[in-house]
Design a protein around this motif. Structure first.
Motif, PDB file in Angstrom:
ATOM      1  N   SER A 117      -3.557  25.709 108.442  1.00  0.00           N
ATOM      2  CA  SER A 117      -2.732  24.673 107.807  1.00  0.00           C
ATOM      3  C   SER A 117      -1.404  24.515 108.550  1.00  0.00           C
ATOM      4  CB  SER A 117      -2.484  25.016 106.337  1.00  0.00           C
ATOM      5  OG  SER A 117      -1.733  26.214 106.212  1.00  0.00           O
ATOM      6  N   ILE A 118      -0.839  25.616 109.044  1.00  0.00           N
ATOM      7  CA  ILE A 118       0.409  25.562 109.811  1.00  0.00           C
ATOM      8  C   ILE A 118       0.145  24.942 111.185  1.00  0.00           C
ATOM      9  CG2 ILE A 118       2.380  26.873 110.639  1.00  0.00           C
ATOM     10  CD1 ILE A 118       1.999  26.834 107.576  1.00  0.00           C
ATOM     11  N   VAL A 119      -1.021  25.220 111.760  1.00  0.00           N
ATOM     12  CA  VAL A 119      -1.401  24.585 113.030  1.00  0.00           C
ATOM     13  C   VAL A 119      -1.397  23.062 112.867  1.00  0.00           C
ATOM     14  CG1 VAL A 119      -3.273  24.256 114.693  1.00  0.00           C
ATOM     15  CG2 VAL A 119      -2.759  26.553 113.848  1.00  0.00           C
ATOM     16  N   LEU A 172     -16.183  28.762 107.246  1.00  0.00           N
ATOM     17  CA  LEU A 172     -15.676  29.211 105.946  1.00  0.00           C
ATOM     18  C   LEU A 172     -14.151  29.123 105.888  1.00  0.00           C
ATOM     19  CD1 LEU A 172     -17.945  32.313 105.224  1.00  0.00           C
ATOM     20  CD2 LEU A 172     -17.997  30.107 104.074  1.00  0.00           C
ATOM     21  N   ASN A 173     -13.464  29.513 106.970  1.00  0.00           N
ATOM     22  CA  ASN A 173     -12.006  29.470 106.967  1.00  0.00           C
ATOM     23  C   ASN A 173     -11.496  28.038 106.851  1.00  0.00           C
ATOM     24  OD1 ASN A 173      -9.356  29.138 108.828  1.00  0.00           O
ATOM     25  ND2 ASN A 173      -9.312  31.098 107.759  1.00  0.00           N
ATOM     26  N   ILE A 174     -12.044  27.125 107.631  1.00  0.00           N
ATOM     27  CA  ILE A 174     -11.604  25.724 107.587  1.00  0.00           C
ATOM     28  C   ILE A 174     -11.909  25.117 106.224  1.00  0.00           C
ATOM     29  CG2 ILE A 174     -11.818  23.443 108.644  1.00  0.00           C
ATOM     30  CD1 ILE A 174     -10.503  25.567 110.421  1.00  0.00           C
ATOM     31  N   TYR A 233      -0.603  20.274 101.451  1.00  0.00           N
ATOM     32  CA  TYR A 233       0.654  19.578 101.732  1.00  0.00           C
ATOM     33  C   TYR A 233       1.040  19.738 103.211  1.00  0.00           C
ATOM     34  CZ  TYR A 233       1.397  19.186  96.669  1.00  0.00           C
ATOM     35  OH  TYR A 233       1.270  18.886  95.330  1.00  0.00           O
ATOM     36  N   ALA A 234       0.845  20.937 103.724  1.00  0.00           N
ATOM     37  CA  ALA A 234       1.183  21.204 105.128  1.00  0.00           C
ATOM     38  C   ALA A 234       0.327  20.352 106.063  1.00  0.00           C
ATOM     39  CB  ALA A 234       0.981  22.698 105.440  1.00  0.00           C
ATOM     40  N   ILE A 235      -0.968  20.278 105.785  1.00  0.00           N
ATOM     41  CA  ILE A 235      -1.868  19.477 106.627  1.00  0.00           C
ATOM     42  C   ILE A 235      -1.498  17.999 106.544  1.00  0.00           C
ATOM     43  CG2 ILE A 235      -4.264  18.757 106.962  1.00  0.00           C
ATOM     44  CD1 ILE A 235      -5.106  21.522 105.888  1.00  0.00           C
TER      45      ILE A 235
END
Length: 409
Positions: A292-294, A346-348, A260-262
């Motif tokens: 996601s906040i970025v 992996l993080n993305i 949702y944030a993205i």
């Protein structure tokens, strides 16, 4: 006698310090690391200020700790880059043994549980020993490949190297219950050995087969097991990943809020500091879900710029690895490059729900003192390798060619 003593002291210093006045130093790598760190601190404060104020009555709580460790890490990075990286050969056994012992100590009363996961160790200071295991894997595998020489062409040597890295990765998973670190360590080992081995095509084929089998296994789980009926935590994560909207109560809530944030950020975002999801909708947003906040505050454009910075970082590491003065230095930097690449991917993938949720931080951006400190140590090693690259006297060569052509005319 006095001059002999001075010469001996100088020789001892040269064994450890890099005194290459005409050598190359990758300031571009240094700059991109500092830039990523500063960007990470800005985003960390923006992401964590509200939660820090609510929990600790100090909006600078997370930012202050991360800024202090980051500053110390940058200083350590520069200091490490001044040392000859060949001294790491003397500490390979110690690094491997220390990593194994420290990870096993997590199972003892010295282990600390944070957010339901017992992955930390408190020996005066609290840290994650699995981060040491990543550096141990890079240094030990690189050293063993160099020591084996032509023996690396044998199947036995390949199995031994994979076994050494596999044991380290398995210990990270079993002792600290950290699957992501185990995957990263095994990935570093697999790719380094594949690069050095003449059986590269077999490594590629085995990787492809493993991927196909994994896809088949996921499909079997999807149609044969229900989330409520599964007793395995890992299986539940896979099932939640397949249908997060249907399993928000079983673990899909964090991923859905991150998506949702993205999506709400659009192309250019809501503006720095204007995220809504960071106000509690995305749990622990300053850690694994900070990307996601970025994207919510800076949009897809900001997220793409972050990925471009990581791409440039990997390019500089690739350049150093290609031009390293010896095989050991080349493998060291290649291992560091593999580590950063795997962790970013992996993080993305977790944030965008491409793979099941697992605890992987975004390098230089996510909150975590142990992570940033050991990442800086790795960058220091890479800069140390770059410091020993010999620069060609291009200007002198060009002058000679001009002089020769002038004489001919």
């Amino acid at each position: 006698c006095m001059s002999d003593k001075k010469n001996k002291r100088r020789q001892k210093k040269r064994r450890f310090l890099v005194l290459n006045k005409d050598g190359y130093y990758d300031y571009s790598l240094l700059a991109v690391v500092v830039l990523l760190t500063c960007f990470g601190l800005v985003m960390l404060y923006s992401t964590s200020a509200y939660v820090a104020e609510a929990r600790f009555e100090d909006d600078m709580y997370y930012f202050g700790k991360q800024a202090a460790i980051s500053a110390g890490g940058i200083v350590c990075m520069v200091i490490i880059s001044m040392f000859d990286y060949h001294i790491l050969k003397n500490f390979t056994t110690f690094l491997y043994a220390a990593a194994m012992v420290l990870m096993l100590l997590v199972l003892s009363p010295l282990g600390v549980t944070v957010n339901g996961a017992k992955r930390w160790l408190k020996l005066g200071v609290q840290f994650q020993p699995s981060e040491i295991a990543k550096i141990a894997a890079i240094v030990c595998i690189s050293y063993l490949i160099v020591q084996m020489g032509k023996q690396i062409q044998t199947l036995r040597a390949t199995v031994v190297l994979l076994g050494i890295g596999g044991v380290l990765g398995a210990t990270a998973y079993l002792a600290t219950d950290n699957l992501s670190t185990g995957i990263i360590i095994c990935g570093i080992t697999w790719i380094l050995v594949a690069m050095a081995s003449p059986y590269t095509r077999y490594f590629v084929a085995i990787t492809a087969v493993m991927f196909v089998l994994l896809v088949i296994l996921v499909q079997i789980l999807k149609f044969s097991i229900d989330t409520a009926e599964s007793g395995s935590f890992r299986v539940q994560r896979v099932l939640v990943w397949l249908h997060p909207e249907q399993n928000s109560d079983a673990g899909g809530y964090q991923v859905m809020q991150a998506l949702y944030a993205i999506g709400s950020g659009g192309f250019f975002g809501k503006g720095l500091g204007n995220s809504v999801q960071k106000l509690g909708s995305v749990p622990e947003a300053q850690n694994d879900m900070i990307f996601s906040i970025v994207c919510e505050e800076l949009g897809i454009f900001g997220g793409a710029l972050v990925l471009l910075l990581f791409a440039y970082l990997l390019y500089r590491l690739f350049f150093i690895s290609q031009n390293a003065p010896d095989l050991f230095g080349s493998l060291l930097v290649a291992g560091i490059m593999i580590h950063i690449a795997l962790q970013v991917i992996l993080n993305i993938c977790v944030v965008t729900n491409i793979i099941p949720t697992t605890g992987v931080t975004l390098p230089f951006v996510s909150y975590g003192g142990t992570s940033i400190l050991f990442l800086m140590a790795e960058m220091g090693i890479a800069l140390g390798v770059s410091h020993q690259i010999k620069l060609q006297e291009v200007e002198e060569e060009s002058r000679k060619q001009i002089a020769v052509s002038g004489q001919r005319h």
